[in-house]
Structure formats: structure tokens, C-alpha cells
Design a protein around this motif. Structure first.
Motif, PDB file in Angstrom:
ATOM      1  N   PRO A  80       0.839  -1.171   0.043  1.00  0.00           N
ATOM      2  CA  PRO A  80       0.114   0.302  -0.202  1.00  0.00           C
ATOM      3  C   PRO A  80       0.806   1.425   0.143  1.00  0.00           C
ATOM      4  O   PRO A  80       2.081   1.379   0.476  1.00  0.00           O
ATOM      5  CB  PRO A  80      -0.783  -0.010   1.424  1.00  0.00           C
ATOM      6  N   CYS A  81       0.388   2.327  -0.655  1.00  0.00           N
ATOM      7  CA  CYS A  81       1.199   3.328  -0.700  1.00  0.00           C
ATOM      8  C   CYS A  81       0.242   4.710  -1.107  1.00  0.00           C
ATOM      9  O   CYS A  81      -0.812   4.332  -1.741  1.00  0.00           O
ATOM     10  CB  CYS A  81       2.191   3.327  -1.782  1.00  0.00           C
ATOM     11  N   ALA A  82       0.681   5.866  -1.042  1.00  0.00           N
ATOM     12  CA  ALA A  82      -0.070   7.122  -1.467  1.00  0.00           C
ATOM     13  C   ALA A  82      -0.015   7.023  -3.148  1.00  0.00           C
ATOM     14  O   ALA A  82       1.265   7.041  -3.492  1.00  0.00           O
ATOM     15  CB  ALA A  82       0.268   8.355  -0.869  1.00  0.00           C
ATOM     16  N   VAL A  83      -0.872   7.172  -3.803  1.00  0.00           N
ATOM     17  CA  VAL A  83      -0.915   7.468  -5.027  1.00  0.00           C
ATOM     18  C   VAL A  83      -1.677   8.862  -5.569  1.00  0.00           C
ATOM     19  O   VAL A  83      -2.758   9.097  -5.129  1.00  0.00           O
ATOM     20  CB  VAL A  83      -1.780   6.347  -5.967  1.00  0.00           C
ATOM     21  N   ARG A  84      -0.828   9.494  -6.291  1.00  0.00           N
ATOM     22  CA  ARG A  84      -1.444  10.858  -6.778  1.00  0.00           C
ATOM     23  C   ARG A  84      -1.282  11.136  -8.276  1.00  0.00           C
ATOM     24  O   ARG A  84      -0.228  10.432  -8.805  1.00  0.00           O
ATOM     25  CB  ARG A  84      -0.349  12.013  -6.161  1.00  0.00           C
ATOM     26  N   VAL A  85      -2.086  11.931  -8.789  1.00  0.00           N
ATOM     27  CA  VAL A  85      -1.976  12.289 -10.253  1.00  0.00           C
ATOM     28  C   VAL A  85      -1.930  13.518 -10.292  1.00  0.00           C
ATOM     29  O   VAL A  85      -2.889  14.346  -9.937  1.00  0.00           O
ATOM     30  CB  VAL A  85      -3.244  11.692 -11.035  1.00  0.00           C
ATOM     31  N   SER A  86      -0.835  14.190 -10.727  1.00  0.00           N
ATOM     32  CA  SER A  86      -0.786  15.782 -10.898  1.00  0.00           C
ATOM     33  C   SER A  86      -0.830  16.399  -9.564  1.00  0.00           C
ATOM     34  O   SER A  86      -1.592  17.321  -9.357  1.00  0.00           O
ATOM     35  CB  SER A  86      -1.313  16.227 -11.955  1.00  0.00           C
ATOM     36  N   GLY A  87      -0.440  15.811  -8.584  1.00  0.00           N
ATOM     37  CA  GLY A  87      -0.729  16.224  -7.296  1.00  0.00           C
ATOM     38  C   GLY A  87      -1.969  16.028  -6.277  1.00  0.00           C
ATOM     39  O   GLY A  87      -2.049  16.062  -5.243  1.00  0.00           O
ATOM     40  N   ARG A  88      -2.831  15.337  -7.207  1.00  0.00           N
ATOM     41  CA  ARG A  88      -4.044  15.025  -6.428  1.00  0.00           C
ATOM     42  C   ARG A  88      -4.269  13.627  -6.101  1.00  0.00           C
ATOM     43  O   ARG A  88      -3.787  12.647  -6.940  1.00  0.00           O
ATOM     44  CB  ARG A  88      -5.361  15.331  -7.387  1.00  0.00           C
ATOM     45  N   ALA A  89      -4.727  13.409  -4.859  1.00  0.00           N
ATOM     46  CA  ALA A  89      -4.741  11.703  -4.303  1.00  0.00           C
ATOM     47  C   ALA A  89      -5.797  10.956  -5.040  1.00  0.00           C
ATOM     48  O   ALA A  89      -6.857  11.514  -5.466  1.00  0.00           O
ATOM     49  CB  ALA A  89      -5.119  11.699  -2.849  1.00  0.00           C
ATOM     50  N   VAL A  90      -5.423  10.087  -5.547  1.00  0.00           N
ATOM     51  CA  VAL A  90      -6.359   8.946  -6.240  1.00  0.00           C
ATOM     52  C   VAL A  90      -6.304   7.862  -5.511  1.00  0.00           C
ATOM     53  O   VAL A  90      -5.473   7.485  -4.554  1.00  0.00           O
ATOM     54  CB  VAL A  90      -5.935   8.825  -7.812  1.00  0.00           C
ATOM     55  N   ALA A  91      -7.028   6.601  -5.915  1.00  0.00           N
ATOM     56  CA  ALA A  91      -7.466   5.459  -5.447  1.00  0.00           C
ATOM     57  C   ALA A  91      -5.929   4.524  -5.658  1.00  0.00           C
ATOM     58  O   ALA A  91      -5.408   4.391  -6.873  1.00  0.00           O
ATOM     59  CB  ALA A  91      -8.515   4.726  -6.083  1.00  0.00           C
ATOM     60  N   TRP A  92      -5.696   3.900  -4.639  1.00  0.00           N
ATOM     61  CA  TRP A  92      -4.626   2.596  -4.711  1.00  0.00           C
ATOM     62  C   TRP A  92      -5.679   1.322  -4.939  1.00  0.00           C
ATOM     63  O   TRP A  92      -6.659   1.224  -4.411  1.00  0.00           O
ATOM     64  CB  TRP A  92      -3.907   2.533  -3.380  1.00  0.00           C
ATOM     65  N   GLY A  93      -5.203   0.469  -5.732  1.00  0.00           N
ATOM     66  CA  GLY A  93      -5.627  -0.881  -5.989  1.00  0.00           C
ATOM     67  C   GLY A  93      -7.129  -0.539  -6.727  1.00  0.00           C
ATOM     68  O   GLY A  93      -8.008  -1.413  -6.720  1.00  0.00           O
ATOM     69  N   ALA A  94      -6.966   0.291  -7.864  1.00  0.00           N
ATOM     70  CA  ALA A  94      -8.050   0.594  -8.410  1.00  0.00           C
ATOM     71  C   ALA A  94      -7.710   1.214 -10.050  1.00  0.00           C
ATOM     72  O   ALA A  94      -6.628   1.759  -9.917  1.00  0.00           O
ATOM     73  CB  ALA A  94      -9.166   1.542  -8.038  1.00  0.00           C
ATOM     74  N   PRO A  95      -8.358   0.965 -10.933  1.00  0.00           N
ATOM     75  CA  PRO A  95      -7.934   1.587 -12.236  1.00  0.00           C
ATOM     76  C   PRO A  95      -8.211   3.313 -12.198  1.00  0.00           C
ATOM     77  O   PRO A  95      -9.134   3.867 -11.567  1.00  0.00           O
ATOM     78  CB  PRO A  95      -9.007   1.212 -13.136  1.00  0.00           C
ATOM     79  N   VAL A  96      -7.013   3.854 -12.767  1.00  0.00           N
ATOM     80  CA  VAL A  96      -6.849   5.126 -12.622  1.00  0.00           C
ATOM     81  C   VAL A  96      -6.603   5.821 -14.297  1.00  0.00           C
ATOM     82  O   VAL A  96      -5.737   5.230 -14.642  1.00  0.00           O
ATOM     83  CB  VAL A  96      -5.851   5.848 -11.776  1.00  0.00           C
ATOM     84  N   ARG A  97      -7.363   6.723 -14.487  1.00  0.00           N
ATOM     85  CA  ARG A  97      -7.186   7.329 -15.969  1.00  0.00           C
ATOM     86  C   ARG A  97      -6.222   8.497 -15.912  1.00  0.00           C
ATOM     87  O   ARG A  97      -6.324   9.384 -14.918  1.00  0.00           O
ATOM     88  CB  ARG A  97      -8.521   7.814 -16.225  1.00  0.00           C
ATOM     89  N   LEU A  98      -5.250   8.422 -16.478  1.00  0.00           N
ATOM     90  CA  LEU A  98      -4.384   9.432 -16.768  1.00  0.00           C
ATOM     91  C   LEU A  98      -4.485  10.183 -18.162  1.00  0.00           C
ATOM     92  O   LEU A  98      -4.541   9.713 -19.187  1.00  0.00           O
ATOM     93  CB  LEU A  98      -2.838   9.087 -16.523  1.00  0.00           C
ATOM     94  N   ARG A  99      -4.590  11.728 -18.164  1.00  0.00           N
ATOM     95  CA  ARG A  99      -4.518  12.220 -19.396  1.00  0.00           C
ATOM     96  C   ARG A  99      -3.198  12.435 -20.030  1.00  0.00           C
ATOM     97  O   ARG A  99      -2.352  12.301 -19.079  1.00  0.00           O
ATOM     98  CB  ARG A  99      -5.321  13.626 -19.210  1.00  0.00           C
ATOM     99  N   ALA A 100      -2.998  12.720 -21.169  1.00  0.00           N
ATOM    100  CA  ALA A 100      -1.724  13.177 -21.633  1.00  0.00           C
ATOM    101  C   ALA A 100      -1.065  14.257 -20.782  1.00  0.00           C
ATOM    102  O   ALA A 100      -1.639  14.870 -20.589  1.00  0.00           O
ATOM    103  CB  ALA A 100      -1.752  13.302 -23.142  1.00  0.00           C
ATOM    104  N   GLY A 101       0.244  13.834 -20.535  1.00  0.00           N
ATOM    105  CA  GLY A 101       0.703  15.075 -19.714  1.00  0.00           C
ATOM    106  C   GLY A 101       0.649  14.744 -18.112  1.00  0.00           C
ATOM    107  O   GLY A 101       1.373  15.531 -17.297  1.00  0.00           O
TER     108      GLY A 101
END
Lengths: 293, 205
Positions: A80-101
Motif C-alpha cells: 500500500p502507498c499514496a498514489v497521486r495524479v498531478s498532485g491529487r490523491a487517487v485510489a490505490w488498488g483501482a484503475p486510474v485514468r491519466l490524461r496526456a501529460g
């Protein structure tokens, strides 16, 4: 190839590409390799609708940072760990969509050691002998990740991903309370003093900081005493083999273990959840062996 | 032949000699190719053992193998590769002295031997070659080298070997082979696979 790719922004302490490894080449001196926590790799791929053999990233203790060069979907499992996308916390252990960039930041493992970062379509680095795994012992497969490396992404499977919502994401067992490893004695248990073997089941060891992808080394336990001297001629080793070098402290062989070895194997930890947990045990964690059926 | 169960899905078969290992290994491959062996992922020969990994029911397989008649391996059996060697190794003079021959005769001793790859290990593509008469067996160097050049033909104990890549090593180095021992892009990746016979011939200068 879809043209999608991720660029390594922060490589972390040790991040490698891993899949199910390259079994079947041991007779040529090629280790099996592959994800150390095979259960976590499998879960990450199922979350994304990838086939089980899709390659993901295996991080060590402090995660990894990646930038999406095209829209992709990722999932982080394992420790387990913190997951962030461009600084925003998102779910660990679940699909996460990333935009280009977008930048994916996979944080420090807490608890455990190794997190897995899978991408829908899998990391499409060139396979070597049928596998994309980095083999640290023999230097096969892609290099250890470094900043600036661009990792291509393969074609995605069918859409939508079925059943991903229903997957249960387990925690990491046994890493706080201590690691309990089932051990099936043999093939060289008779090389050790019976009293020493009997003591093995009561002994408390600790995970040594010298542990790596080759093996989980132990420390602070009683030394297993040899019943016979002399050298064992080199013989084939299996995943989970518990080899005892002359210092008497057991080493549990993990995915990058050598294909043959010259020290007696006191027993074998069956591959599965216990060995996955061994891959997540931090230095200092207590280790016990219990007799496996 | 002594079978030892290893965990839940492997079998280690212990034998009395390298020749028995070679014979059982050849028999296992024959039976695997004929579809008689059942599920097995890896067949790994070593010095005095053959490991079968990825087996369903190792105990039952052990009972079957114990009933086999395993014929000894004929010297002429197995593919033969010829590897040219330049006798320019740093231990050539020492090896000649230990063998009791002149330096220029080392090539003859080696060339007269048909070696066989007993097993692989240490590094991908590194084969442990048996066949050198016992009077030519050598101990390792007292101090291992930190870097042995790729292609080095080397001897230690009952074995000969050629380093597929530069690595540390304590074997006695007599010469250099240009053959590509290991190329994962090639089929087969390893020039020296278990069972392969090897002749070293002196490269023309």
C-alpha cells in the motif's frame, strides 16, 4: 503498439519491469525471474483487463514517478502507498485514468516493500526469451529504470474491463505481525543436526537488510548446525528453496535465484501467498518457519 | 538412483556419477519428447543430480522413474560443436607445468578430448564441460580474478568452461574462443546446452 507511452520522471530506489518471468530455461543457466509478489502483479493486471502475462513495474520501498505521454489507464497494487495524479490523491488498488501529460506519483510503501504499477495494455518493452522481466542476477531483460526512460505501452484488451469492480484487493499479510513461512522439509534436511532441525520450528529469525530479489536473507536466529561436513555438489534450485550457507542462517530463494547452488536446501516454501508475503517483508520483520503439510 | 521430493512440485534425482547424470538426462529428454513424462517445466542436470521442476505429483513420478532401464550414454551421442581457440591465456604456462607438458602441447591435450556439457549455471550460457582425463584435473586459482575476459577457455576441478561474458572467476585461463556462447536473440540461445559435445581446435594464427 499503440503509440502510448509513459516517461520515467523519478525512478525510485529500484524499479524494474516484471511479468511472470522466464520459466523453462533453467537448464541453460537462466533464472526464472518475474514479479516477486506474483499475486499483486496478477491483481493489477486483472484490474485493467490485461492478460496475466502483461508486464508491469515493480518498485522497491519508495515508489516511482511517471508521466503519461498519451492517455492511459493504470493501477497500483502490492505494498500500500499514496498514489497521486498531478498532485491529487487517487485510489490505490483501482484503475486510474491519466490524461496526456499527467504525472503519476507512486509514494513510499507503507507497510511492505514492493508496489506494482500496471498499465492497460502492459509495458511493451522488447521481450527476451519470452519475458519482459528484468533479471538482476544474470542481467537479462530491460535495464533498471532511470529518469528519462520512455516505456512503450501495448494494445489494450477488450473494453469494458469485466468484473474489475468486484475484485477484492487484499492488504499485505504478515508484514507487521511477522512473517510466517510454511516449510516443507527436504531435499537436504538430513544434512543438519536433528536437534538443530527441531529448533528451527521454534526459532525466531529477522529479515536481514541484505535481502533482495535473489533471496530473503535471515539474521538474529539460531545457526543451523550441519550433521555432515564436506561440500554438496552443485544441484538444481527451485523457487522458495531455503538454502543454508555455512553461517547457518536460512536464505529463502526468490525469483532471481540462481538455477543451481552448492549449499544444502533444508526445505521449500511453496510458491503462493506466503512467498508473496516474503517479498513484502521489510528488514527487521520477525520470521518464523512452520512445518508445511 | 535416489529420488528426493523438493517442495510440492519438484523432484531431485541423485546419481552416483556424472556419466549416470548424462544418461538419465538424455533418457528424460527422450521421454519428454515422446510425451511420456507428463507435466514438467524444467529439466535441470547438475553435478550429481537432475532436477525436475513444475511436476504434478513428484512422488508418483519418482516411483515411475525408479523402474526405468536407463541405458548408458554412448560417447557419440549428442550434437557436436567445434570451437576454435587461441592458446593465449594468462595461466597457460602454469597449466602446462601442472600437466607436465610443454606449453605448445596444451592445445593437443585439450584438442584430443571430446568434452560434454554436463550442466549450465553461474551465468546464462556457461556450460560445465566434463571429459578431461583425471590426471589433467586442476584446482582453482588461490585468488580469483575480478574480471575474466569473455571467451576465456578455463579449467577447474573436473570441469572446463568458456566464459560467455566478462565476469569474476577463479578458473585457470588457457586461451580465448571467439564463438558466441550466448545470444538470447538466437535460437538456440546457448551454444553449450546440456548434452552437447564440444571439441576445441587450435585456431590458425
Amino acid at each position: 503498439m499503440t503509440g502510448a507511452a509513459l516517461e520515467v520522471v523519478r525512478a525510485g530506489a529500484l524499479t524494474t519491469v516484471q511479468d511472470l518471468g522466464r520459466p523453462g530455461y533453467a537448464h541453460l543457466g537462466v533464472p526464472r525471474s518475474g514479479a516477486l509478489d506474483a499475486g499483486a502483479l496478477g491483481l493489477a493486471n486483472r484490474l485493467l483487463g490485461n492478460p496475466p502475462e502483461a508486464a508491469a513495474l515493480e518498485t522497491t520501498l519508495d515508489g516511482v514517478g511517471l508521466r503519461a505521454l498519451a492517455p492511459v489507464t493504470v493501477a497500483v497494487t502490492g505494498a500500500p502507498c499514496a498514489v497521486r495524479v498531478s498532485g491529487r490523491a487517487v485510489a490505490w488498488g483501482a484503475p486510474v485514468r491519466l490524461r496526456a501529460g499527467a504525472e503519476l506519483e507512486v509514494g513510499r510503501a507503507e507497510p511492505g516493500v514492493r508496489s506494482y504499477v500496471a498499465v492497460r495494455g502492459g509495458f511493451a518493452v522488447p521481450p527476451v526469451l519470452g519475458s519482459r522481466s528484468t533479471d538482476l542476477l544474470s542481467g537479462l531483460g530491460p535495464a533498471v529504470l532511470s529518469a528519462g526512460t520512455v516505456l512503450p505501452v501495448g494494445p489494450a484488451g477488450p473494453d469494458p474491463v469485466r468484473g474489475a469492480d468486484a475484485l477484492r484487493v487484499p492488504g499485505v499479510p504478515g508484514t507487521r505481525a511477522g512473517l510466517v513461512l510454511p516449510l516443507r522439509p527436504g531435499p537436504r534436511a538430513d544434512w543438519f543436526e536433528p536437534a538443530s532441525l527441531a529448533a528451527l520450528w521454534r526459532a525466531a529469525f529477522r529479515v536481514s537488510p541484505a535481502s533482495n530479489r535473489i533471496g530473503l536473507r535471515t539474521e538474529a536466529g539460531p545457526r543451523l548446525e550441519r550433521a555432515r561436513g564436506g561440500e554438496l555438489p552443485s544441484e538444481g534450485m527451485v523457487l522458495g528453496a531455503v538454502q543454508v550457507p555455512p553461517d547457518g542462517l536460512p536464505v529463502v530463494f526468490l525469483a532471481d535465484h540462481p538455477v543451481t547452488g552448492g549449499y544444502p536446501v533444508v526445505g521449500v516454501v511453496p510458491p503462493g501467498p506466503a512467498l508473496d508475503a516474503a517479498a513484502q517483508a521489510r528488514p527487521g520483520v520477525p520470521v518464523r518457519f512452520v512445518r508445511a503439510r | 538412483m535416489r529420488p528426493l521430493v523438493v517442495g510440492g512440485e519438484a523432484l531431485l534425482i541423485e546419481l552416483d556419477s556424472a556419466a549416470e547424470v548424462a544418461a538419465l538426462h538424455a533418457e528424460l529428454l527422450r521421454r519428454r519428447d515422446a510425451g511420456e513424462l507428463g507435466a514438467v517445466r524444467d529439466v535441470v542436470p547438475a553435478a550429481r543430480t537432475v532436477l525436475l521442476d513444475g511436476v504434478r505429483g513428484p512422488r508418483a513420478l519418482a516411483e515411475r522413474i525408479a523402474r526405468w532401464e536407463v541405458p548408458p550414454l554412448a560417447e557419440t551421442e549428442g550434437p557436436l560443436v567445434t570451437v576454435p581457440v587461441r592458446y593465449d591465456g594468462p595461466d597457460l604456462a602454469e597449466v602446462a607445468r601442472l600437466w607436465g607438458v610443454a606449453e605448445r602441447e596444451v592445445a593437443g591435450v585439450v584438442g584430443d578430448t571430446v568434452f560434454r556439457v554436463a550442466f549450465c549455471g553461474f551465468a546464462p550460457g556457461f556450460g560445465y564441460l566434463t571429459g578431461l582425463p583425471e590426471r589433467f584435473h586442476l584446482s582453482r586459482r588461490a585468488t580469483p580474478r575480478t574480471a575474466v575476459p569473455a571467451g576465456s577457455l578455463a579449467f577447474a576441478g573436473e570441469y572446463a568452461g568458456v566464459y560467455p561474458r566478462s565476469s569474476p572467476g577463479g578458473w585457470q585461463l588457457v586461451g580465448t574462443a571467439d564463438a558466441v556462447l550466448w545470444d538470447p536473440q538466437r535460437e538456440p540461445a546457448a551454444l553449450f546446452a546440456p548434452g552437447v559435445r564440444v571439441r576445441f581446435e587450435e585456431a590458425s594464427r
